[in-house]
Design an enzyme around this catalytic site. Structure first.
Site, PDB file in Angstrom:
ATOM      1  N   ASP A 151       0.861  -1.188   0.000  1.00 55.56           N
ATOM      2  CA  ASP A 151       0.000   0.000   0.000  1.00 55.56           C
ATOM      3  C   ASP A 151       0.894   1.233   0.000  1.00 55.56           C
ATOM      4  O   ASP A 151       2.013   1.193   0.514  1.00 55.56           O
ATOM      5  CB  ASP A 151      -0.912   0.004   1.237  1.00 55.56           C
ATOM      6  CG  ASP A 151      -2.174   0.814   1.019  1.00 55.56           C
ATOM      7  OD1 ASP A 151      -3.259   0.212   0.881  1.00 55.56           O
ATOM      8  OD2 ASP A 151      -2.079   2.075   0.973  1.00 55.56           O
TER       9      ASP A 151
ATOM     10  N   PHE B 209     -16.555 -10.108  -4.874  1.00 56.72           N
ATOM     11  CA  PHE B 209     -17.978 -10.039  -4.501  1.00 56.72           C
ATOM     12  C   PHE B 209     -18.199 -10.054  -2.992  1.00 56.72           C
ATOM     13  O   PHE B 209     -19.322 -10.218  -2.534  1.00 56.72           O
ATOM     14  CB  PHE B 209     -18.744 -11.205  -5.149  1.00 56.72           C
ATOM     15  CG  PHE B 209     -18.739 -11.166  -6.649  1.00 56.72           C
ATOM     16  CD1 PHE B 209     -19.728 -10.490  -7.350  1.00 56.72           C
ATOM     17  CD2 PHE B 209     -17.736 -11.783  -7.376  1.00 56.72           C
ATOM     18  CE1 PHE B 209     -19.718 -10.440  -8.743  1.00 56.72           C
ATOM     19  CE2 PHE B 209     -17.711 -11.747  -8.766  1.00 56.72           C
ATOM     20  CZ  PHE B 209     -18.712 -11.070  -9.460  1.00 56.72           C
ATOM     21  N   LEU B 210     -17.128  -9.924  -2.192  1.00 62.02           N
ATOM     22  CA  LEU B 210     -17.302 -10.033  -0.730  1.00 62.02           C
ATOM     23  C   LEU B 210     -18.181  -8.908  -0.192  1.00 62.02           C
ATOM     24  O   LEU B 210     -18.329  -7.855  -0.813  1.00 62.02           O
ATOM     25  CB  LEU B 210     -15.945 -10.024  -0.016  1.00 62.02           C
ATOM     26  CG  LEU B 210     -15.054  -8.775  -0.064  1.00 62.02           C
ATOM     27  CD1 LEU B 210     -15.522  -7.660   0.835  1.00 62.02           C
ATOM     28  CD2 LEU B 210     -13.639  -9.160   0.304  1.00 62.02           C
ATOM     29  N   ARG B 211     -18.758  -9.171   0.996  1.00 63.08           N
ATOM     30  CA  ARG B 211     -19.549  -8.154   1.685  1.00 63.08           C
ATOM     31  C   ARG B 211     -18.804  -7.744   2.944  1.00 63.08           C
ATOM     32  O   ARG B 211     -18.351  -8.625   3.694  1.00 63.08           O
ATOM     33  CB  ARG B 211     -20.921  -8.716   2.106  1.00 63.08           C
ATOM     34  CG  ARG B 211     -21.807  -9.123   0.962  1.00 63.08           C
ATOM     35  CD  ARG B 211     -22.899 -10.064   1.427  1.00 63.08           C
ATOM     36  NE  ARG B 211     -22.341 -11.295   1.980  1.00 63.08           N
ATOM     37  CZ  ARG B 211     -23.034 -12.250   2.571  1.00 63.08           C
ATOM     38  NH1 ARG B 211     -24.334 -12.132   2.712  1.00 63.08           N
ATOM     39  NH2 ARG B 211     -22.455 -13.340   3.046  1.00 63.08           N
ATOM     40  N   GLU B 212     -18.681  -6.453   3.178  1.00 67.89           N
ATOM     41  CA  GLU B 212     -18.092  -6.033   4.448  1.00 67.89           C
ATOM     42  C   GLU B 212     -18.989  -6.556   5.562  1.00 67.89           C
ATOM     43  O   GLU B 212     -20.199  -6.661   5.416  1.00 67.89           O
ATOM     44  CB  GLU B 212     -18.011  -4.505   4.520  1.00 67.89           C
ATOM     45  CG  GLU B 212     -16.893  -3.973   3.643  1.00 67.89           C
ATOM     46  CD  GLU B 212     -16.819  -2.454   3.631  1.00 67.89           C
ATOM     47  OE1 GLU B 212     -17.273  -1.810   4.582  1.00 67.89           O
ATOM     48  OE2 GLU B 212     -16.297  -1.922   2.642  1.00 67.89           O
TER      49      GLU B 212
ATOM     50  N   CYS C 101     -19.873   0.363  -1.971  1.00 71.20           N
ATOM     51  CA  CYS C 101     -20.004  -0.232  -3.306  1.00 71.20           C
ATOM     52  C   CYS C 101     -21.279   0.136  -4.069  1.00 71.20           C
ATOM     53  O   CYS C 101     -21.193   0.658  -5.177  1.00 71.20           O
ATOM     54  CB  CYS C 101     -19.909  -1.752  -3.191  1.00 71.20           C
ATOM     55  SG  CYS C 101     -18.248  -2.290  -2.779  1.00 71.20           S
TER      56      CYS C 101
ATOM     57  N   ARG D  94     -18.842   4.836   4.861  1.00 61.37           N
ATOM     58  CA  ARG D  94     -19.032   5.340   3.502  1.00 61.37           C
ATOM     59  C   ARG D  94     -20.500   5.221   3.081  1.00 61.37           C
ATOM     60  O   ARG D  94     -21.069   4.136   3.134  1.00 61.37           O
ATOM     61  CB  ARG D  94     -18.116   4.595   2.523  1.00 61.37           C
ATOM     62  CG  ARG D  94     -16.666   5.003   2.692  1.00 61.37           C
ATOM     63  CD  ARG D  94     -15.742   4.268   1.746  1.00 61.37           C
ATOM     64  NE  ARG D  94     -15.409   2.929   2.196  1.00 61.37           N
ATOM     65  CZ  ARG D  94     -14.531   2.128   1.582  1.00 61.37           C
ATOM     66  NH1 ARG D  94     -13.939   2.530   0.489  1.00 61.37           N
ATOM     67  NH2 ARG D  94     -14.278   0.927   2.058  1.00 61.37           N
TER      68      ARG D  94
ATOM     69  N   LYS E  66     -19.688  -7.983 -12.219  1.00 62.79           N
ATOM     70  CA  LYS E  66     -19.605  -7.302 -10.920  1.00 62.79           C
ATOM     71  C   LYS E  66     -20.610  -6.143 -10.859  1.00 62.79           C
ATOM     72  O   LYS E  66     -21.386  -6.011  -9.912  1.00 62.79           O
ATOM     73  CB  LYS E  66     -18.174  -6.796 -10.709  1.00 62.79           C
ATOM     74  CG  LYS E  66     -17.977  -5.924  -9.491  1.00 62.79           C
ATOM     75  CD  LYS E  66     -18.260  -6.669  -8.206  1.00 62.79           C
ATOM     76  CE  LYS E  66     -18.368  -5.699  -7.045  1.00 62.79           C
ATOM     77  NZ  LYS E  66     -18.785  -6.315  -5.817  1.00 62.79           N
TER      78      LYS E  66
HETATM   79  P1  NAD Z   1     -10.259   0.967   0.318  1.00 64.03           P
HETATM   80  O1  NAD Z   1     -10.458   2.393   0.003  1.00 64.03           O
HETATM   81  O2  NAD Z   1     -10.654   0.429   1.644  1.00 64.03           O
HETATM   82  O3  NAD Z   1      -8.714   0.586   0.105  1.00 64.03           O
HETATM   83  C1  NAD Z   1      -7.980   0.931  -1.019  1.00 64.03           C
HETATM   84  C2  NAD Z   1      -6.500   0.953  -0.641  1.00 64.03           C
HETATM   85  O4  NAD Z   1      -5.727   1.178  -1.819  1.00 64.03           O
HETATM   86  C3  NAD Z   1      -6.125   2.055   0.346  1.00 64.03           C
HETATM   87  O5  NAD Z   1      -5.482   1.488   1.469  1.00 64.03           O
HETATM   88  C4  NAD Z   1      -5.165   2.953  -0.458  1.00 64.03           C
HETATM   89  O6  NAD Z   1      -4.147   3.538   0.342  1.00 64.03           O
HETATM   90  C5  NAD Z   1      -4.605   1.961  -1.438  1.00 64.03           C
HETATM   91  N1  NAD Z   1      -4.008   2.568  -2.642  1.00 64.03           N
HETATM   92  C6  NAD Z   1      -4.503   3.581  -3.402  1.00 64.03           C
HETATM   93  N2  NAD Z   1      -3.678   3.827  -4.431  1.00 64.03           N
HETATM   94  C7  NAD Z   1      -2.656   2.947  -4.338  1.00 64.03           C
HETATM   95  C8  NAD Z   1      -1.492   2.689  -5.130  1.00 64.03           C
HETATM   96  N3  NAD Z   1      -1.241   3.400  -6.234  1.00 64.03           N
HETATM   97  N4  NAD Z   1      -0.658   1.731  -4.730  1.00 64.03           N
HETATM   98  C9  NAD Z   1      -0.899   1.010  -3.612  1.00 64.03           C
HETATM   99  N5  NAD Z   1      -1.984   1.175  -2.837  1.00 64.03           N
HETATM  100  C10 NAD Z   1      -2.850   2.145  -3.195  1.00 64.03           C
HETATM  101  O7  NAD Z   1     -10.984   0.181  -0.853  1.00 64.03           O
HETATM  102  P2  NAD Z   1     -11.811  -1.203  -0.757  1.00 64.03           P
HETATM  103  O8  NAD Z   1     -13.101  -0.968  -0.068  1.00 64.03           O
HETATM  104  O9  NAD Z   1     -10.910  -2.276  -0.290  1.00 64.03           O
HETATM  105  O10 NAD Z   1     -12.151  -1.425  -2.310  1.00 64.03           O
HETATM  106  C11 NAD Z   1     -11.141  -1.741  -3.243  1.00 64.03           C
HETATM  107  C12 NAD Z   1     -11.798  -2.089  -4.570  1.00 64.03           C
HETATM  108  O11 NAD Z   1     -12.585  -3.259  -4.419  1.00 64.03           O
HETATM  109  C13 NAD Z   1     -12.753  -1.004  -5.101  1.00 64.03           C
HETATM  110  O12 NAD Z   1     -12.681  -1.001  -6.497  1.00 64.03           O
HETATM  111  C14 NAD Z   1     -14.112  -1.498  -4.650  1.00 64.03           C
HETATM  112  O13 NAD Z   1     -15.142  -1.016  -5.472  1.00 64.03           O
HETATM  113  C15 NAD Z   1     -13.946  -2.995  -4.778  1.00 64.03           C
HETATM  114  N6  NAD Z   1     -14.808  -3.779  -3.867  1.00 64.03           N
HETATM  115  C16 NAD Z   1     -14.994  -3.368  -2.576  1.00 64.03           C
HETATM  116  C17 NAD Z   1     -15.791  -4.142  -1.740  1.00 64.03           C
HETATM  117  C18 NAD Z   1     -16.047  -3.696  -0.303  1.00 64.03           C
HETATM  118  O14 NAD Z   1     -16.956  -4.253   0.320  1.00 64.03           O
HETATM  119  N7  NAD Z   1     -15.290  -2.755   0.246  1.00 64.03           N
HETATM  120  C19 NAD Z   1     -16.384  -5.332  -2.197  1.00 64.03           C
HETATM  121  C20 NAD Z   1     -16.134  -5.728  -3.512  1.00 64.03           C
HETATM  122  C21 NAD Z   1     -15.347  -4.940  -4.348  1.00 64.03           C
END
Ligand code: NAD
Length: 428
Positions: free
Chosen positions: A30, A150-153, A258, A325, A202
């Site tokens: 990260d 496809f996970l759910r928080e 999401c 969020r 998705k």
């Molecule tokens: P998040 O915002 O919690 O985490 C994203 C991370 O990426 C952050 O820690 C950020 O610092 C890091 N980051 C940003 N730019 C970076 C780079 N250039 N190099 C390295 N790290 C970098 O996001 P999330 O909720 O985990 O979601 C991630 C993706 O998965 C999104 O596209 C989201 O739509 C998708 N998604 C999320 C969920 C969910 O429930 N949160 C479920 C399915 C899919």
């Protein structure tokens, strides 16, 4: 296998820990050094059930490590999974700046024939853009794939360990074979598609679930006009096998990291490809207005919000997460504040992120509901729905807003409150 997961947010940390639990060498990468430091110390920087124990366990085996250094994380990786955030841009389209930056940063360190798979939610066509960026920054051969998540928080560890299916979008047999091998231990159906189909699947899944919520909210509004009870309607329609009893949640509308963004991105994508008049515009519009409209209607039911002491129970966007969020509380609490109410918030995990006039967050549910004129059960945390509210009844007229229809109206009435649900006959 040597795997690197880029982006250690909700998706990245869970995926990294789960892949490590299947015996792979996994590095979580990260750009946020504070996040990496906390993960290196076995601390998850957000709340997700069962994640901390899995993380610590996998760190102890030596299978899971974290870094903020691209060269270190990429040079030995056979599979690189991009799981960075994809927020919506102001015009509603997916903002790919983090995905593009990750592609640019990883490219110079790639080993030959590495696979770069995108787990972030991105629109069709993104894989080509990413491949171009990588190709411009490396001389080695590499492959790309789409691996939507496809996970759910709130149940992310369980969902990742036991997915309903794994979707792999690719074009080369070699890539399918490697990613199939990686996902074999999940014991789930593996669906092989083109990259665009994987990305559409998705968006389609989230847009469908969001549509279901918006649909039942519309039905709930009609029920309130004619004396029907939406929960009875759901029960009646649910016996139809084409419809089912599950996933009907009338209430303040969908929120979270999401659904709102994915629906607005699908709407923007539709417009960009010439489908101006699309369903997703309307779903997004209806959901955006939902919480304010409901608060206005509840305000009339309770005789106006000004001067009322209101307990808001549940600040996160859903139970078992501290993720704020697009949480309904972000609309409800500022609305109540503007209307002149005194607001006491309670949440088992989430912290209110704003400075808001007349708002206090307390640690105990007992304290939140003390002397309340209105108790609002906003999020169905177990602590909120299993509580016996009879002790909170005083001599004054008190209202109980059951915004997720989790309570029996007769029980709430027995406790002494005036019950207000969603899509149900209202008491006054
Ligand atoms: P998040 O915002 O919690 O985490 C994203 C991370 O990426 C952050 O820690 C950020 O610092 C890091 N980051 C940003 N730019 C970076 C780079 N250039 N190099 C390295 N790290 C970098 O996001 P999330 O909720 O985990 O979601 C991630 C993706 O998965 C999104 O596209 C989201 O739509 C998708 N998604 C999320 C969920 C969910 O429930 N949160 C479920 C399915 C899919």
């Amino acid at each position: 296998m040597n795997i690197t997961v880029i982006g250690t947010g909700f998706v990245g940390v869970v995926s990294a820990a789960v892949y490590a639990s299947f015996g792979h060498q996994v590095i979580g990468l990260d750009i946020d050094p504070a996040k990496i430091k906390s993960l290196q110390n076995g601390q998850v920087p957000f709340f997700e059930p069962n994640l901390k124990s899995l993380l610590v366990e996998q760190q102890a085996t030596g299978n899971l490590t974290f870094t903020h250094l691209y060269p270190k994380a990429i040079q030995e990786a056979e599979i690189i999974i991009i799981a960075v955030g994809t927020p919506s841009a102001p015009d509603g389209q997916a903002d790919l700046k983090f995905v593009k930056a990750a592609a640019e940063s990883l490219a110079p360190h790639l080993q030959p024939d590495a696979i770069v798979a995108i787990k972030s939610t991105v629109p069709p066509g993104t894989l080509d853009i990413i491949a171009e960026i990588i190709a411009a920054n490396t001389d080695v051969n590499f492959f790309t794939a789409s691996l939507p998540e496809f996970l759910r928080e709130g149940s992310a560890v369980h969902d990742t360990l036991h997915p309903d299916r794994v979707v792999i979008g690719a074009t080369e047999d070699k890539v399918f074979a490697r990613l199939e091998e990686l996902h074999k231990p999940f014991n789930a159906p593996i669906v092989k598609t083109s990259p665009s189909s994987a990305q559409m699947s998705k968006y389609t899944a989230n847009a469908y679930l969001a549509t279901r919520i918006t649909f039942i909210n519309q039905i709930a509004d009609l029920c309130e006009k004619n004396g029907a009870d939406v929960q009875e309607v759901i029960n009646a329609i649910g016996y139809d096998q084409r419809i089912g009893q599950h996933y009907w949640y009338p209430g303040f509308g969908y929120g979270g990291s999401c659904f709102p963004k994915d629906v607005s991105e699908l709407a923007a994508y539709s417009r960009a490809v010439g489908e101006e008049n699309n369903l997703f515009n309307k779903i997004h519009e209806l959901n955006s207005k939902r919480a304010t409209e409901m608060m206005t209607a509840f305000g009339e039911d309770v005789g106006g919000w000004a001067g009322k002491r209101v307990a808001v129970l549940g600040l996160s966007f859903k139970p078992n997460t501290d993720d704020m969020r697009e949480a309904p509380s972000l609309t409800i609490i500022p609305y109540l504040s503007d209307q002149g109410a005194e607001i006491i918030g309670f949440d088992p995990k989430a912290k209110w992120p704003l400075q808001t006039k007349n708002f206090t967050q307390v640690e105990d549910l007992d304290e939140a509901i003390e002397d309340a004129d209105v108790i609002m059960a906003v999020i169905e945390w177990p602590e909120v729905i299993s509580y016996d509210y009879s002790e909170a009844k005083s001599d004054k007229k008190q209202f109980f807003i059951d915004s997720r229809n989790q309570f029996s109206p007769s029980t709430v009435k027995e406790w002494g409150f005036t019950y207000l649900g969603v899509g149900r006959k209202k008491e006054h």
